[in-house]
Design a protein around this motif. Structure first.
Motif, PDB file in Angstrom:
ATOM      1  N   GLY A   1      98.024  20.066  59.177  1.00 59.32           N
ATOM      2  CA  GLY A   1      97.775  20.594  57.969  1.00 59.32           C
ATOM      3  C   GLY A   1      98.280  21.773  57.134  1.00 59.32           C
ATOM      4  O   GLY A   1      97.320  21.751  55.974  1.00 59.32           O
ATOM      5  N   GLU A   2      99.295  21.450  56.906  1.00 54.02           N
ATOM      6  CA  GLU A   2      99.630  22.375  55.582  1.00 54.02           C
ATOM      7  C   GLU A   2     100.294  21.512  54.363  1.00 54.02           C
ATOM      8  O   GLU A   2     101.453  20.470  54.839  1.00 54.02           O
ATOM      9  N   GLU A   3     100.498  22.365  54.300  1.00 48.89           N
ATOM     10  CA  GLU A   3     100.723  21.849  52.397  1.00 48.89           C
ATOM     11  C   GLU A   3     101.975  22.700  51.724  1.00 48.89           C
ATOM     12  O   GLU A   3     101.743  23.610  51.782  1.00 48.89           O
ATOM     13  N   PRO A   4     103.097  21.901  51.084  1.00 47.22           N
ATOM     14  CA  PRO A   4     104.073  22.729  50.700  1.00 47.22           C
ATOM     15  C   PRO A   4     103.508  23.535  49.471  1.00 47.22           C
ATOM     16  O   PRO A   4     103.180  23.403  48.531  1.00 47.22           O
ATOM     17  N   ILE A   5     103.892  24.889  49.272  1.00 47.38           N
ATOM     18  CA  ILE A   5     103.571  25.604  47.946  1.00 47.38           C
ATOM     19  C   ILE A   5     105.047  26.199  47.688  1.00 47.38           C
ATOM     20  O   ILE A   5     104.791  27.038  46.595  1.00 47.38           O
ATOM     21  N   ALA A   6     106.344  25.986  48.075  1.00 46.12           N
ATOM     22  CA  ALA A   6     107.007  26.769  47.487  1.00 46.12           C
ATOM     23  C   ALA A   6     108.559  25.884  47.588  1.00 46.12           C
ATOM     24  O   ALA A   6     108.087  25.263  48.580  1.00 46.12           O
ATOM     25  N   ASN A   7     109.151  25.911  46.835  1.00 43.96           N
ATOM     26  CA  ASN A   7     110.380  25.662  47.782  1.00 43.96           C
ATOM     27  C   ASN A   7     112.101  25.672  47.106  1.00 43.96           C
ATOM     28  O   ASN A   7     112.047  26.766  46.312  1.00 43.96           O
ATOM     29  N   GLY A   8     113.040  25.695  47.098  1.00 47.00           N
ATOM     30  CA  GLY A   8     114.301  26.436  46.545  1.00 47.00           C
ATOM     31  C   GLY A   8     115.776  26.137  47.095  1.00 47.00           C
ATOM     32  O   GLY A   8     115.539  24.627  47.997  1.00 47.00           O
ATOM     33  N   SER A   9     116.274  26.247  46.229  1.00 51.05           N
ATOM     34  CA  SER A   9     117.748  25.906  46.862  1.00 51.05           C
ATOM     35  C   SER A   9     118.637  26.444  47.765  1.00 51.05           C
ATOM     36  O   SER A   9     118.654  28.076  47.320  1.00 51.05           O
ATOM     37  N   LEU A  10     120.004  26.667  48.485  1.00 50.05           N
ATOM     38  CA  LEU A  10     120.434  26.847  49.508  1.00 50.05           C
ATOM     39  C   LEU A  10     121.513  27.484  48.641  1.00 50.05           C
ATOM     40  O   LEU A  10     121.854  26.510  47.549  1.00 50.05           O
ATOM     41  N   GLY A  11     122.402  29.011  48.936  1.00 47.54           N
ATOM     42  CA  GLY A  11     123.723  29.189  48.409  1.00 47.54           C
ATOM     43  C   GLY A  11     124.703  28.084  48.052  1.00 47.54           C
ATOM     44  O   GLY A  11     125.180  28.213  46.825  1.00 47.54           O
ATOM     45  N   ASN A  12     124.398  27.151  48.229  1.00 40.87           N
ATOM     46  CA  ASN A  12     126.161  25.637  48.463  1.00 40.87           C
ATOM     47  C   ASN A  12     125.462  24.900  46.987  1.00 40.87           C
ATOM     48  O   ASN A  12     125.576  24.129  47.040  1.00 40.87           O
ATOM     49  N   GLY A  13     123.358  24.303  47.129  1.00 43.46           N
ATOM     50  CA  GLY A  13     122.683  23.850  46.312  1.00 43.46           C
ATOM     51  C   GLY A  13     123.129  22.567  46.553  1.00 43.46           C
ATOM     52  O   GLY A  13     122.009  22.314  45.698  1.00 43.46           O
ATOM     53  N   GLU A  14     123.446  22.122  47.948  1.00 39.44           N
ATOM     54  CA  GLU A  14     123.184  20.872  47.939  1.00 39.44           C
ATOM     55  C   GLU A  14     122.088  20.226  48.455  1.00 39.44           C
ATOM     56  O   GLU A  14     121.348  19.232  48.795  1.00 39.44           O
ATOM     57  N   LYS A  16     118.252  21.534  49.454  1.00 38.91           N
ATOM     58  CA  LYS A  16     116.848  22.300  49.262  1.00 38.91           C
ATOM     59  C   LYS A  16     115.480  23.039  50.771  1.00 38.91           C
ATOM     60  O   LYS A  16     116.140  22.320  51.293  1.00 38.91           O
ATOM     61  N   ILE A  17     114.829  24.208  50.344  1.00 40.63           N
ATOM     62  CA  ILE A  17     114.509  24.182  50.995  1.00 40.63           C
ATOM     63  C   ILE A  17     112.566  24.471  50.945  1.00 40.63           C
ATOM     64  O   ILE A  17     112.724  24.115  49.178  1.00 40.63           O
ATOM     65  N   ILE A  18     111.748  23.768  51.927  1.00 38.93           N
ATOM     66  CA  ILE A  18     110.661  23.477  51.478  1.00 38.93           C
ATOM     67  C   ILE A  18     110.182  24.484  52.673  1.00 38.93           C
ATOM     68  O   ILE A  18     110.171  24.483  53.592  1.00 38.93           O
ATOM     69  N   LEU A  19     109.506  25.462  51.814  1.00 39.56           N
ATOM     70  CA  LEU A  19     107.607  25.994  52.607  1.00 39.56           C
ATOM     71  C   LEU A  19     106.324  24.811  52.391  1.00 39.56           C
ATOM     72  O   LEU A  19     106.044  25.108  51.497  1.00 39.56           O
ATOM     73  N   PHE A  20     105.943  25.485  54.115  1.00 41.49           N
ATOM     74  CA  PHE A  20     105.015  24.425  54.234  1.00 41.49           C
ATOM     75  C   PHE A  20     103.627  26.135  54.871  1.00 41.49           C
ATOM     76  O   PHE A  20     104.251  25.889  55.498  1.00 41.49           O
ATOM     77  N   VAL A  21     103.096  25.619  54.223  1.00 39.80           N
ATOM     78  CA  VAL A  21     101.759  26.499  54.795  1.00 39.80           C
ATOM     79  C   VAL A  21     100.034  26.052  55.069  1.00 39.80           C
ATOM     80  O   VAL A  21     100.415  25.676  54.069  1.00 39.80           O
ATOM     81  N   ASN A  22     100.050  26.539  56.530  1.00 39.66           N
ATOM     82  CA  ASN A  22      98.040  26.465  56.012  1.00 39.66           C
ATOM     83  C   ASN A  22      97.311  27.522  55.946  1.00 39.66           C
ATOM     84  O   ASN A  22      97.521  28.817  56.916  1.00 39.66           O
ATOM     85  N   THR A  29     105.773  26.898  58.023  1.00 34.21           N
ATOM     86  CA  THR A  29     107.562  25.515  58.177  1.00 34.21           C
ATOM     87  C   THR A  29     108.014  25.846  57.257  1.00 34.21           C
ATOM     88  O   THR A  29     107.564  25.464  56.543  1.00 34.21           O
ATOM     89  N   ILE A  30     109.315  26.310  57.078  1.00 35.46           N
ATOM     90  CA  ILE A  30     110.069  25.836  56.830  1.00 35.46           C
ATOM     91  C   ILE A  30     111.308  24.809  56.479  1.00 35.46           C
ATOM     92  O   ILE A  30     111.939  24.331  57.950  1.00 35.46           O
ATOM     93  N   VAL A  31     111.528  23.561  56.217  1.00 37.60           N
ATOM     94  CA  VAL A  31     112.250  22.987  56.495  1.00 37.60           C
ATOM     95  C   VAL A  31     113.572  22.549  55.847  1.00 37.60           C
ATOM     96  O   VAL A  31     113.510  23.214  54.451  1.00 37.60           O
ATOM     97  N   ILE A  32     114.256  21.930  55.711  1.00 43.59           N
ATOM     98  CA  ILE A  32     115.761  22.249  55.181  1.00 43.59           C
ATOM     99  C   ILE A  32     115.493  20.237  54.213  1.00 43.59           C
ATOM    100  O   ILE A  32     115.993  19.545  55.405  1.00 43.59           O
ATOM    101  N   ASP A  33     115.828  20.199  53.207  1.00 43.00           N
ATOM    102  CA  ASP A  33     115.618  18.947  52.660  1.00 43.00           C
ATOM    103  C   ASP A  33     117.505  18.575  52.159  1.00 43.00           C
ATOM    104  O   ASP A  33     117.332  18.539  51.473  1.00 43.00           O
TER     105      ASP A  33
END
Length: 67
Positions: A1-14, A16-22, A29-33
């Motif tokens: 039931g968590e939905e993505p609400i924010a994302n950004g790039s890690l320092g190396n730019g390669e 991406k992190i995505i923050l999912f929240v219910n 949950t934070i995932v690395i894409d």
């Protein structure tokens, strides 16, 4: 039931992190894409998520550099 609400790039730019929240249960949950490699890996998760400045009805959640 968590939905993505924010994302950004890690320092190396390669990667991406995505923050999912219910927002009902407070889980998050934070995932690395690593799309270029076809990987989508859970990194860390937790509970009791709360926005520091709660979202107003109809307000888009975006980073505000003035905060």
């Amino acid at each position: 039931g968590e939905e993505p609400i924010a994302n950004g790039s890690l320092g190396n730019g390669e990667e991406k992190i995505i923050l999912f929240v219910n927002q009902t249960t407070g889980t998050w949950t934070i995932v690395i894409d690593k799309s270029d490699e076809g990987l989508f890996c859970p990194f860390i998760s937790g509970k009791d998520f709360k926005l520091i400045k709660p979202k107003l009805k109809g307000q888009d959640i975006r980073w505000n550099p003035k905060l």
